[in-house]
Design an enzyme around this catalytic site. Structure first.
Site, short mmCIF file in Angstrom:
data_model
loop_
_atom_site.label_atom_id
_atom_site.label_comp_id
_atom_site.label_asym_id
_atom_site.label_seq_id
_atom_site.Cartn_x
_atom_site.Cartn_y
_atom_site.Cartn_z
N GLY A 70 -3.21 -9.64 -12.02
CA GLY A 70 -2.18 -10.06 -12.96
C GLY A 70 -2.23 -9.51 -14.36
O GLY A 70 -1.65 -10.10 -15.27
N SER B 52 -8.08 -7.97 -8.18
CA SER B 52 -6.73 -7.99 -7.61
C SER B 52 -6.69 -8.89 -6.38
O SER B 52 -7.64 -8.95 -5.60
CB SER B 52 -6.33 -6.58 -7.21
OG SER B 52 -5.21 -6.59 -6.34
N SER B 53 -5.58 -9.58 -6.20
CA SER B 53 -5.43 -10.44 -5.03
C SER B 53 -5.51 -9.67 -3.72
O SER B 53 -5.73 -10.25 -2.65
CB SER B 53 -4.09 -11.19 -5.09
OG SER B 53 -3.00 -10.28 -5.12
N GLU B 54 -5.35 -8.34 -3.80
CA GLU B 54 -5.38 -7.50 -2.61
C GLU B 54 -6.76 -6.89 -2.34
O GLU B 54 -6.89 -5.95 -1.56
CB GLU B 54 -4.36 -6.36 -2.74
CG GLU B 54 -2.94 -6.80 -3.03
CD GLU B 54 -2.23 -7.38 -1.82
OE1 GLU B 54 -2.90 -7.86 -0.89
OE2 GLU B 54 -0.99 -7.34 -1.82
N HIS C 220 -2.45 1.49 -4.19
CA HIS C 220 -1.40 0.66 -3.57
C HIS C 220 -0.26 0.49 -4.57
O HIS C 220 -0.50 0.20 -5.75
CB HIS C 220 -1.95 -0.71 -3.19
CG HIS C 220 -0.90 -1.71 -2.83
ND1 HIS C 220 0.06 -1.47 -1.87
CD2 HIS C 220 -0.63 -2.96 -3.33
CE1 HIS C 220 0.86 -2.52 -1.78
NE2 HIS C 220 0.47 -3.44 -2.65
N HIS D 6 4.36 -0.34 -4.99
CA HIS D 6 5.62 -0.82 -4.44
C HIS D 6 6.72 0.17 -4.79
O HIS D 6 7.75 -0.22 -5.35
CB HIS D 6 5.96 -2.21 -4.99
CG HIS D 6 4.94 -3.26 -4.71
ND1 HIS D 6 4.98 -4.50 -5.31
CD2 HIS D 6 3.86 -3.27 -3.89
CE1 HIS D 6 3.96 -5.23 -4.88
NE2 HIS D 6 3.27 -4.51 -4.01
N HIS E 191 6.62 -4.88 2.00
CA HIS E 191 5.62 -4.89 0.93
C HIS E 191 5.59 -3.56 0.16
O HIS E 191 6.13 -3.48 -0.93
CB HIS E 191 4.25 -5.22 1.54
CG HIS E 191 3.20 -5.56 0.54
ND1 HIS E 191 2.13 -6.39 0.84
CD2 HIS E 191 3.01 -5.16 -0.73
CE1 HIS E 191 1.36 -6.51 -0.22
NE2 HIS E 191 1.87 -5.75 -1.19
#
EC number: 4.1.2.17
Length: 216
Positions: A44, A71-73, A92, A94, A155
């Site tokens: 975030g 990171s949440s990933e 990664h 988007h 995603h």
């Protein structure tokens, strides 16, 4: 590179990813292999505010430093390193066209010989799973074993490489391929594809030609 240098390279890659139009806001994440685990962007935090001390170390078992949140990933980043020992960097994003294809749940077939930059004759699209979940990490492990670039359904895109420059370059190439494929699909015409035999020839040439980017 030492930790500080690798951390700065991660930040530089994030900023370049946004500059190239491959990402926006706080979406996407970047990591590099480090020791028995990885260094990864924090959760975030806008890229332009990141400092080297914000980059998080996560060990090979998924344990991260205290007082820092990766990171949440982080799970799928770690799954890439566990699956591909030769990979030292993961990007990664988007990006618009890759995300568009991922919403259609469509892999990129052999529309052009440059599909071979993925290391195979197509770019897979793995099934949807909630971001940050173990299930998504499992899908990523399966897909990345087959290809250095994969779409995540509904995603975005993941690419990996020997270093961050190569992983980012691959993300750019796949975004271009995705834009071509979406335009071709919009015609409603049957799309001629290169055969497996033709793609095998290209893949053979890529083994000797390759991408020669030295990480700065």
């Amino acid at each position: 590179m030492n930790r500080a240098e690798l951390s700065q390279k991660i930040i530089d890659t994030c900023l370049e990813m946004t500059k190239l139009g491959l990402n926006q806001g706080t979406a996407g994440n970047v990591s590099v292999r480090y020791k028995d685990g990885m260094l990864i962007t924090p959760t975030g935090m806008p890229y332009h505010l990141m400092k080297t001390e914000n980059i998080v170390y996560v060990d090979g078992n998924g344990k991260h430093e205290e007082n820092k949140l990766p990171s949440s990933e982080w799970q799928f980043h770690l799954s890439v390193y566990h699956t591909r020992p030769e990979a030292n960097a993961v990007v990664h994003n988007h990006s618009i066209h890759c995300a568009g294809l991922s919403i259609l749940e469509k892999p990129i077939p052999a529309i052009h010989y440059m599909v071979a930059v993925s290391g195979t004759d197509h770019i897979p699209c793995v099934p949807y799973a909630t971001f940050g979940s173990h299930k998504l990490a499992s899908y990523v492990a399966t897909g990345i074993k087959e290809s250095k670039a994969i779409l995540l359904a509904h995603h975005g895109l993941i690419t990996c490489g020997e270093n961050l420059d190569k992983a980012l370059w691959l993300a750019q190439e796949v975004e271009v391929l995705a834009s071509w494929y979406l335009k071709l699909l919009s015609t409603g015409l049957e799309i001629p594809l290169l055969s497996k035999e033709q793609m095998q020839v290209v893949l053979g040439k890529f083994h000797t030609y390759g991408l020669r980017i030295e990480e700065s």
